[in-house]
Design a protein around this motif. Structure first.
Motif, PDB file in Angstrom:
ATOM      1  N   ILE A  80      47.228  30.729  30.050  1.00 44.48           N
ATOM      2  CA  ILE A  80      46.923  30.881  31.500  1.00 44.48           C
ATOM      3  C   ILE A  80      48.237  31.136  31.590  1.00 44.48           C
ATOM      4  CG2 ILE A  80      46.945  29.265  33.566  1.00 44.48           C
ATOM      5  CD1 ILE A  80      44.832  27.582  32.682  1.00 44.48           C
ATOM      6  N   SER A  81      49.725  30.372  31.222  1.00 45.01           N
ATOM      7  CA  SER A  81      50.766  30.756  31.490  1.00 45.01           C
ATOM      8  C   SER A  81      50.787  32.389  30.929  1.00 45.01           C
ATOM      9  CB  SER A  81      52.370  30.138  31.509  1.00 45.01           C
ATOM     10  OG  SER A  81      51.719  29.853  30.078  1.00 45.01           O
ATOM     11  N   LEU A  82      50.608  32.764  29.834  1.00 39.07           N
ATOM     12  CA  LEU A  82      50.321  34.084  29.151  1.00 39.07           C
ATOM     13  C   LEU A  82      49.989  34.610  30.325  1.00 39.07           C
ATOM     14  CD1 LEU A  82      51.785  35.814  27.114  1.00 39.07           C
ATOM     15  CD2 LEU A  82      49.458  35.355  25.422  1.00 39.07           C
ATOM     16  N   VAL A  83      48.446  34.809  30.621  1.00 39.37           N
ATOM     17  CA  VAL A  83      47.946  35.616  31.309  1.00 39.37           C
ATOM     18  C   VAL A  83      48.318  35.585  32.570  1.00 39.37           C
ATOM     19  CG1 VAL A  83      45.730  36.116  32.424  1.00 39.37           C
ATOM     20  CG2 VAL A  83      45.599  35.205  30.455  1.00 39.37           C
ATOM     21  N   ALA A  84      48.672  35.003  33.316  1.00 40.49           N
ATOM     22  CA  ALA A  84      49.158  34.887  34.935  1.00 40.49           C
ATOM     23  C   ALA A  84      51.006  35.743  34.918  1.00 40.49           C
ATOM     24  CB  ALA A  84      49.684  33.222  35.145  1.00 40.49           C
ATOM     25  N   GLY A  85      51.929  35.647  33.474  1.00 34.52           N
ATOM     26  CA  GLY A  85      53.028  36.088  33.018  1.00 34.52           C
ATOM     27  C   GLY A  85      52.638  37.474  33.127  1.00 34.52           C
ATOM     28  N   ILE A  86      51.350  38.324  32.210  1.00 39.89           N
ATOM     29  CA  ILE A  86      51.131  39.776  33.040  1.00 39.89           C
ATOM     30  C   ILE A  86      50.887  40.183  33.313  1.00 39.89           C
ATOM     31  CG2 ILE A  86      49.515  40.963  31.333  1.00 39.89           C
ATOM     32  CD1 ILE A  86      50.474  39.435  28.779  1.00 39.89           C
ATOM     33  N   ALA A  87      50.051  39.971  34.195  1.00 35.60           N
ATOM     34  CA  ALA A  87      49.357  39.783  35.926  1.00 35.60           C
ATOM     35  C   ALA A  87      50.369  40.422  36.289  1.00 35.60           C
ATOM     36  CB  ALA A  87      48.483  39.142  36.237  1.00 35.60           C
ATOM     37  N   ILE A  88      51.456  39.504  36.106  1.00 36.38           N
ATOM     38  CA  ILE A  88      52.552  39.666  37.628  1.00 36.38           C
ATOM     39  C   ILE A  88      53.462  41.026  36.991  1.00 36.38           C
ATOM     40  CG2 ILE A  88      54.889  38.590  37.893  1.00 36.38           C
ATOM     41  CD1 ILE A  88      53.830  35.980  38.177  1.00 36.38           C
ATOM     42  N   ILE A  89      53.931  41.758  35.624  1.00 33.12           N
ATOM     43  CA  ILE A  89      54.122  42.494  35.199  1.00 33.12           C
ATOM     44  C   ILE A  89      52.684  43.361  35.582  1.00 33.12           C
ATOM     45  CG2 ILE A  89      54.640  43.289  33.399  1.00 33.12           C
ATOM     46  CD1 ILE A  89      55.824  41.062  32.236  1.00 33.12           C
ATOM     47  N   ALA A  90      52.007  43.495  35.624  1.00 30.56           N
ATOM     48  CA  ALA A  90      51.837  44.180  35.690  1.00 30.56           C
ATOM     49  C   ALA A  90      50.738  44.761  36.611  1.00 30.56           C
ATOM     50  CB  ALA A  90      49.497  44.410  35.317  1.00 30.56           C
ATOM     51  N   ALA A  91      51.133  44.306  38.165  1.00 30.00           N
ATOM     52  CA  ALA A  91      50.708  44.212  39.313  1.00 30.00           C
ATOM     53  C   ALA A  91      52.084  45.015  39.678  1.00 30.00           C
ATOM     54  CB  ALA A  91      50.920  42.889  40.115  1.00 30.00           C
ATOM     55  N   ASN A  92      53.292  44.326  39.299  1.00 33.20           N
ATOM     56  CA  ASN A  92      54.454  44.788  39.628  1.00 33.20           C
ATOM     57  C   ASN A  92      54.605  45.846  39.515  1.00 33.20           C
ATOM     58  OD1 ASN A  92      56.848  45.048  40.725  1.00 33.20           O
ATOM     59  ND2 ASN A  92      58.176  45.118  38.962  1.00 33.20           N
ATOM     60  N   ASP A  93      54.196  47.125  38.176  1.00 33.10           N
ATOM     61  CA  ASP A  93      53.834  48.428  37.860  1.00 33.10           C
ATOM     62  C   ASP A  93      53.082  49.284  38.517  1.00 33.10           C
ATOM     63  OD1 ASP A  93      56.879  47.561  36.457  1.00 33.10           O
ATOM     64  OD2 ASP A  93      54.917  47.835  34.287  1.00 33.10           O
ATOM     65  N   LEU A  94      52.194  48.613  39.152  1.00 32.32           N
ATOM     66  CA  LEU A  94      50.783  49.044  39.632  1.00 32.32           C
ATOM     67  C   LEU A  94      51.101  49.685  41.516  1.00 32.32           C
ATOM     68  CD1 LEU A  94      47.940  50.315  39.570  1.00 32.32           C
ATOM     69  CD2 LEU A  94      46.962  47.891  39.675  1.00 32.32           C
ATOM     70  N   MET A  95      52.602  48.685  41.391  1.00 35.23           N
ATOM     71  CA  MET A  95      52.353  48.817  42.959  1.00 35.23           C
ATOM     72  C   MET A  95      53.372  49.696  42.955  1.00 35.23           C
ATOM     73  SD  MET A  95      53.616  45.153  44.717  1.00 35.23           S
ATOM     74  CE  MET A  95      54.815  44.597  43.522  1.00 35.23           C
ATOM     75  N   LEU A  96      54.359  50.745  41.638  1.00 34.36           N
ATOM     76  CA  LEU A  96      54.955  51.239  41.288  1.00 34.36           C
ATOM     77  C   LEU A  96      54.231  52.704  40.905  1.00 34.36           C
ATOM     78  CD1 LEU A  96      57.698  52.226  41.174  1.00 34.36           C
ATOM     79  CD2 LEU A  96      58.433  52.269  38.921  1.00 34.36           C
ATOM     80  N   LEU A  97      53.486  52.050  40.509  1.00 37.13           N
ATOM     81  CA  LEU A  97      52.556  53.613  40.337  1.00 37.13           C
ATOM     82  C   LEU A  97      51.115  54.631  41.087  1.00 37.13           C
ATOM     83  CD1 LEU A  97      51.689  53.136  37.105  1.00 37.13           C
ATOM     84  CD2 LEU A  97      54.073  54.851  37.889  1.00 37.13           C
ATOM     85  N   ALA A  98      51.047  52.863  42.105  1.00 40.23           N
ATOM     86  CA  ALA A  98      49.728  53.805  43.100  1.00 40.23           C
ATOM     87  C   ALA A  98      50.386  53.166  44.648  1.00 40.23           C
ATOM     88  CB  ALA A  98      48.885  52.948  42.977  1.00 40.23           C
ATOM     89  N   ASN A  99      51.731  53.305  44.737  1.00 38.79           N
ATOM     90  CA  ASN A  99      51.973  53.036  45.689  1.00 38.79           C
ATOM     91  C   ASN A  99      50.872  52.200  47.172  1.00 38.79           C
ATOM     92  OD1 ASN A  99      54.352  53.852  48.265  1.00 38.79           O
ATOM     93  ND2 ASN A  99      52.463  55.186  48.728  1.00 38.79           N
ATOM     94  N   ALA A 100      50.603  50.939  46.271  1.00 47.06           N
ATOM     95  CA  ALA A 100      50.044  50.129  46.680  1.00 47.06           C
ATOM     96  C   ALA A 100      50.788  48.741  47.156  1.00 47.06           C
ATOM     97  CB  ALA A 100      49.249  49.721  46.012  1.00 47.06           C
ATOM     98  N   THR A 101      51.063  47.664  47.969  1.00 49.85           N
ATOM     99  CA  THR A 101      51.808  46.369  48.276  1.00 49.85           C
ATOM    100  C   THR A 101      50.496  45.309  47.555  1.00 49.85           C
ATOM    101  OG1 THR A 101      52.699  47.327  49.546  1.00 49.85           O
ATOM    102  CG2 THR A 101      52.537  45.280  49.891  1.00 49.85           C
ATOM    103  N   LEU A 102      50.900  44.654  46.586  1.00 55.74           N
ATOM    104  CA  LEU A 102      49.427  44.427  45.669  1.00 55.74           C
ATOM    105  C   LEU A 102      50.804  42.392  46.167  1.00 55.74           C
ATOM    106  CD1 LEU A 102      48.956  46.129  43.122  1.00 55.74           C
ATOM    107  CD2 LEU A 102      47.709  45.770  45.277  1.00 55.74           C
ATOM    108  N   LEU A 103      51.781  42.371  46.122  1.00 54.33           N
ATOM    109  CA  LEU A 103      52.734  41.744  45.623  1.00 54.33           C
ATOM    110  C   LEU A 103      53.945  41.483  47.159  1.00 54.33           C
ATOM    111  CD1 LEU A 103      53.971  41.115  41.934  1.00 54.33           C
ATOM    112  CD2 LEU A 103      51.999  40.139  43.154  1.00 54.33           C
ATOM    113  N   PRO A 104      53.617  39.853  47.492  1.00 53.55           N
ATOM    114  CA  PRO A 104      55.100  40.402  48.651  1.00 53.55           C
ATOM    115  C   PRO A 104      56.236  40.824  48.856  1.00 53.55           C
ATOM    116  CG  PRO A 104      54.155  38.139  48.254  1.00 53.55           C
ATOM    117  CD  PRO A 104      54.156  39.325  46.898  1.00 53.55           C
ATOM    118  N   GLY A 105      56.476  42.061  49.592  1.00 61.00           N
ATOM    119  CA  GLY A 105      58.006  42.384  49.351  1.00 61.00           C
ATOM    120  C   GLY A 105      58.036  44.362  48.796  1.00 61.00           C
TER     121      GLY A 105
END
Length: 76
Positions: free
Chosen positions: A23-48
């Motif tokens: 669970i912690s491994l998947v959650a960490g990878i999901a946070i990293i992926a969502a952060n990088d996706l926001m950079l590429l797709a101009n979307a807001t997936l995480l606060p800020g």
């Protein structure tokens, strides 16, 4: 405490430790992926929006899975 050691030195970890590790491994990878996706797709997936702090947080969360998987156990 909570871990038994056999004669071969193998430490038995309960099944819920393995589940918590995944669970912690998947959650960490999901946070990293969502952060990088926001950079590429101009979307807001995480606060800020995109932030390097999310990358550091994701790495920290994923790194905690090492303890749950038993990689940080001291070899005796």
């Amino acid at each position: 405490m909570g871990q038994s050691t056999s004669k071969s030195g193998f430490r038995f970890r309960p099944g819920w430790h393995r589940a918590a590790g995944w669970i912690s491994l998947v959650a960490g990878i999901a946070i990293i992926a969502a952060n990088d996706l926001m950079l590429l797709a101009n979307a807001t997936l995480l606060p800020g929006g995109h932030s390097e702090l999310y990358l550091m947080a994701g790495i920290g969360v994923a790194a905690t899975s090492l303890w749950w998987f038993g990689w940080m156990d001291r070899q005796e």
